[in-house]
Design a protein around this motif. Structure first.
Motif, PDB file in Angstrom:
ATOM      1  N   ASN A   1       3.433  14.974  -2.197  1.00 50.33           N
ATOM      2  CA  ASN A   1       2.375  13.842  -1.669  1.00 50.33           C
ATOM      3  C   ASN A   1       3.175  12.620  -2.154  1.00 50.33           C
ATOM      4  O   ASN A   1       3.775  12.366  -2.824  1.00 50.33           O
ATOM      5  N   PRO A   2       2.792  11.529  -1.446  1.00 50.83           N
ATOM      6  CA  PRO A   2       3.157  10.199  -1.534  1.00 50.83           C
ATOM      7  C   PRO A   2       3.200   9.570  -3.047  1.00 50.83           C
ATOM      8  O   PRO A   2       3.983   8.921  -3.475  1.00 50.83           O
ATOM      9  N   ARG A   3       1.964   9.761  -3.690  1.00 52.82           N
ATOM     10  CA  ARG A   3       1.811   9.483  -5.143  1.00 52.82           C
ATOM     11  C   ARG A   3       2.105  10.885  -5.684  1.00 52.82           C
ATOM     12  O   ARG A   3       1.597  11.751  -5.660  1.00 52.82           O
TER      13      ARG A   3
ATOM     14  N   ASN B   1       0.807   3.289  -1.505  1.00 54.69           N
ATOM     15  CA  ASN B   1       1.071   3.117  -0.271  1.00 54.69           C
ATOM     16  C   ASN B   1      -0.079   2.222   0.525  1.00 54.69           C
ATOM     17  O   ASN B   1      -0.342   2.656   1.796  1.00 54.69           O
ATOM     18  N   ALA B   2      -0.529   1.258   0.014  1.00 54.84           N
ATOM     19  CA  ALA B   2      -1.560   0.428   0.470  1.00 54.84           C
ATOM     20  C   ALA B   2      -1.260  -0.096   1.786  1.00 54.84           C
ATOM     21  O   ALA B   2      -2.117  -0.050   2.725  1.00 54.84           O
ATOM     22  N   ASP B   3       0.053  -0.487   2.043  1.00 48.12           N
ATOM     23  CA  ASP B   3       0.645  -0.974   3.232  1.00 48.12           C
ATOM     24  C   ASP B   3       0.535   0.199   4.708  1.00 48.12           C
ATOM     25  O   ASP B   3       0.176  -0.138   5.719  1.00 48.12           O
ATOM     26  N   ARG B   4       0.847   1.145   4.247  1.00 48.51           N
ATOM     27  CA  ARG B   4       0.751   2.465   5.288  1.00 48.51           C
ATOM     28  C   ARG B   4      -0.455   2.729   5.497  1.00 48.51           C
ATOM     29  O   ARG B   4      -1.248   2.834   6.546  1.00 48.51           O
TER      30      ARG B   4
ATOM     31  N   ILE C   1       1.774   9.368   8.774  1.00 45.91           N
ATOM     32  CA  ILE C   1       1.774   7.824   8.449  1.00 45.91           C
ATOM     33  C   ILE C   1       2.268   7.527   6.960  1.00 45.91           C
ATOM     34  O   ILE C   1       2.969   6.606   6.760  1.00 45.91           O
ATOM     35  N   CYS C   2       1.241   8.003   6.220  1.00 44.83           N
ATOM     36  CA  CYS C   2       1.359   7.614   4.836  1.00 44.83           C
ATOM     37  C   CYS C   2       2.473   8.420   3.725  1.00 44.83           C
ATOM     38  O   CYS C   2       2.604   8.032   2.916  1.00 44.83           O
TER      39      CYS C   2
ATOM     40  N   ALA D   1      -3.014   0.698   5.477  1.00 44.42           N
ATOM     41  CA  ALA D   1      -3.638  -0.269   6.184  1.00 44.42           C
ATOM     42  C   ALA D   1      -3.283  -0.185   7.572  1.00 44.42           C
ATOM     43  O   ALA D   1      -4.293  -0.425   8.623  1.00 44.42           O
ATOM     44  N   GLN D   2      -2.094   0.418   8.141  1.00 44.96           N
ATOM     45  CA  GLN D   2      -1.964   0.954   9.328  1.00 44.96           C
ATOM     46  C   GLN D   2      -2.774   2.032  10.023  1.00 44.96           C
ATOM     47  O   GLN D   2      -3.174   1.969  11.072  1.00 44.96           O
ATOM     48  N   VAL D   3      -3.273   2.828   8.866  1.00 39.72           N
ATOM     49  CA  VAL D   3      -4.217   3.860   9.366  1.00 39.72           C
ATOM     50  C   VAL D   3      -5.502   3.098   9.755  1.00 39.72           C
ATOM     51  O   VAL D   3      -6.059   3.698  10.784  1.00 39.72           O
ATOM     52  N   ALA D   4      -5.971   2.349   8.982  1.00 35.57           N
ATOM     53  CA  ALA D   4      -7.289   1.879   9.453  1.00 35.57           C
ATOM     54  C   ALA D   4      -7.384   0.916  10.539  1.00 35.57           C
ATOM     55  O   ALA D   4      -8.328   1.015  11.392  1.00 35.57           O
ATOM     56  N   ALA D   5      -6.163   0.110  11.046  1.00 31.83           N
ATOM     57  CA  ALA D   5      -5.908  -0.587  12.042  1.00 31.83           C
ATOM     58  C   ALA D   5      -6.059   0.419  13.186  1.00 31.83           C
ATOM     59  O   ALA D   5      -6.607   0.017  14.376  1.00 31.83           O
ATOM     60  N   ALA D   6      -5.150   1.537  13.289  1.00 29.83           N
ATOM     61  CA  ALA D   6      -5.077   2.477  14.417  1.00 29.83           C
ATOM     62  C   ALA D   6      -6.517   3.013  14.739  1.00 29.83           C
ATOM     63  O   ALA D   6      -6.833   3.588  15.718  1.00 29.83           O
ATOM     64  N   MET D   7      -7.475   3.042  13.599  1.00 35.77           N
ATOM     65  CA  MET D   7      -8.833   3.590  13.832  1.00 35.77           C
ATOM     66  C   MET D   7      -9.601   2.635  14.219  1.00 35.77           C
ATOM     67  O   MET D   7     -11.163   2.750  14.430  1.00 35.77           O
ATOM     68  N   GLY D   8      -9.140   1.182  14.521  1.00 36.45           N
ATOM     69  CA  GLY D   8      -9.930   0.475  15.026  1.00 36.45           C
ATOM     70  C   GLY D   8     -10.547  -0.438  13.941  1.00 36.45           C
ATOM     71  O   GLY D   8     -11.788  -1.400  14.405  1.00 36.45           O
ATOM     72  N   HIS D   9     -10.289  -0.424  12.721  1.00 38.31           N
ATOM     73  CA  HIS D   9     -10.944  -1.428  11.608  1.00 38.31           C
ATOM     74  C   HIS D   9      -9.831  -1.954  10.626  1.00 38.31           C
ATOM     75  O   HIS D   9      -9.789  -1.369   9.667  1.00 38.31           O
ATOM     76  N   PRO D  10      -9.097  -2.900  11.269  1.00 37.70           N
ATOM     77  CA  PRO D  10      -8.309  -3.630  10.456  1.00 37.70           C
ATOM     78  C   PRO D  10      -8.905  -4.212   9.183  1.00 37.70           C
ATOM     79  O   PRO D  10      -9.990  -4.764   9.194  1.00 37.70           O
ATOM     80  N   ASN D  11      -8.071  -4.278   8.365  1.00 38.58           N
ATOM     81  CA  ASN D  11      -8.533  -5.071   6.847  1.00 38.58           C
ATOM     82  C   ASN D  11      -9.351  -4.408   6.329  1.00 38.58           C
ATOM     83  O   ASN D  11     -10.184  -5.107   5.389  1.00 38.58           O
TER      84      ASN D  11
END
Length: 384
Positions: A366-368, A305-308, A211-212, A310-320
């Motif tokens: 690696n993304p960074r 990749n903070a935006d990507r 995802i990232c 954020a999708q990881v945290a949301a998919a794990m049930g912890h948005p924001n």
């Protein structure tokens, strides 16, 4: 604009939620196989009657059993299995066990096709940097029944450890991908808890790094986000109740989905790259490498990749919430190690690990951007 290509692998089918003993007989009939060579977990073979039941079900179609594959798939064991499969005149390999056995059978396929009979001869078939060797395509293929959830059975690559150099080397060919995978949750009840949960974090790592990645695309994302959501919910349920077959099935399907990015051309990142070195050099179990590295890699990468994330945290049930923190807490709550110290890797080794990690396929992707060993060291220090 997205651009890329998705290559569909050489797998015919995935059977899930049925006992392997039934599903295997159907697969052998479908493929017309009469001499199946079993490569299986030694523990399952010696301490349970599962393998004997499968052998009984296959009857005369079973041509032999190999049950001595150590972790990290050492060359000598690959050669031993190849010689036994060759002597058995196998027309198919069936694996029942963890990733080291699945990878071992992939290596055996290449050894049989390319007349490899000695550990040193594996040099002729291993993937070098850049051009791959000219390989004779395997004709004896494999079917895999995985008992762990790192997901290697869904790829066309294998890792084999060179005992002399302590380096895990890659083997690659499109036909190394199993013709079929059978996901049997009943069989997985024999897998030790630490192994199931830690390889589950390996699958989480596939999802997260997919995802990232800079090269992420919607086809890979769809699978990785769903896989991550299933794993995030199901792994704690298995820890709470080892007999929860629905949760085990969800883990297995989540793992299958976790391989979507890599199978469709999305590279992994530093967690996978550093993990290769920790496994081959220090014998850290495959899943534990992800447990100790992934949250630190996420924190190090967050500036790009903070935006990507954020999708990881949301998919794990912890948005924001911060994805590194969410993963850290998730891994801890499963009782898995969270630092290099806990897997007995101290700072005196960091320079060597950093140096070797630069040579893996994933650290440079690696993304960074990682320019050199000094930046790998920064990640290792976060994970110390």
């Amino acid at each position: 604009m997205h651009k890329g290509r998705v290559v569909f692998g050489a797998m015919d089918e995935v059977v899930f939620g049925r006992p392997a003993s039934e599903a295997l007989v159907e697969q052998l009939i479908r493929l017309g196989s009469t001499r199946a060579f079993l490569m299986v977990s030694g523990t399952l073979n010696r301490e349970t009657d599962e393998i004997e039941n499968i052998r009984r079900g296959l009857g005369p179609r079973c041509a032999g059993t190999f049950d001595a594959m150590p972790p990290h798939t050492p060359r000598a064991a690959v050669i031993a299995a190849s010689e036994q499969a060759r002597a058995a005149n196998a027309d198919l390999i069936v694996t029942i066990g963890g990733g080291s056995i699945t990878d071992g059978a992939k290596a055996v396929q290449l050894c049989l096709a390319n007349d490899i009979r000695h550990p040193d001869d594996i040099d002729r078939i291993r993937a070098g940097r850049g051009a791959s060797p000219q390989l004779t395509a395997p004709t004896v293929r494999q079917i895999s029944v995985p008992t762990t959830i790192a997901g290697g059975e869904f790829s066309a690559a294998a890792g084999v450890t060179n005992e002399n150099t302590k380096v895990k080397e890659g083997l690659r060919h499109p036909l190394l991908m199993p013709r079929a995978v059978i996901l049997d949750p009943w069989l997985s009840q024999h897998t030790p808890e630490w192994l199931w949960l830690s390889t589950g974090i390996r699958a989480v790592d596939h999802c997260v790094e997919g995802i990232c990645a800079r090269e992420a695309h919607p086809y890979g994302d769809a699978q990785a986000l769903m896989g991550l959501s299933m794993l995030a919910q199901a792994l704690p349920r298995v820890k709470a109740d080892a007999k929860d077959l629905d949760a085990r099935m969800d883990c297995q399907i989540g793992t299958w989905l976790s391989t979507g990015p890599l199978a469709s051309g999305v590279p992994m990142g530093a967690s996978h790259g550093i993990g290769y070195v920790l496994g081959a050099e220090f014998g850290v179990p495959h899943g534990y490498t992800s447990c100790v590295m992934l949250p630190s890699v996420m924190r190090w990468n967050k500036s790009v990749n903070a935006d990507r994330q954020a999708q990881v945290a949301a998919a794990m049930g912890h948005p924001n919430e911060d994805a590194g923190d969410v993963l850290d807490a998730f891994i801890r709550n499963l009782g898995m190690p969270r630092s290099l110290r806990e897997v007995k890797v101290g700072p005196e080794h960091f320079d060597r690990i950093a140096q070797q990690a630069m040579a893996t396929p994933w650290v440079p992707r690696n993304p960074r951007k990682i320019e050199g060993p000094a930046q790998v060291r920064e990640i290792l220090e976060l994970a110390a």
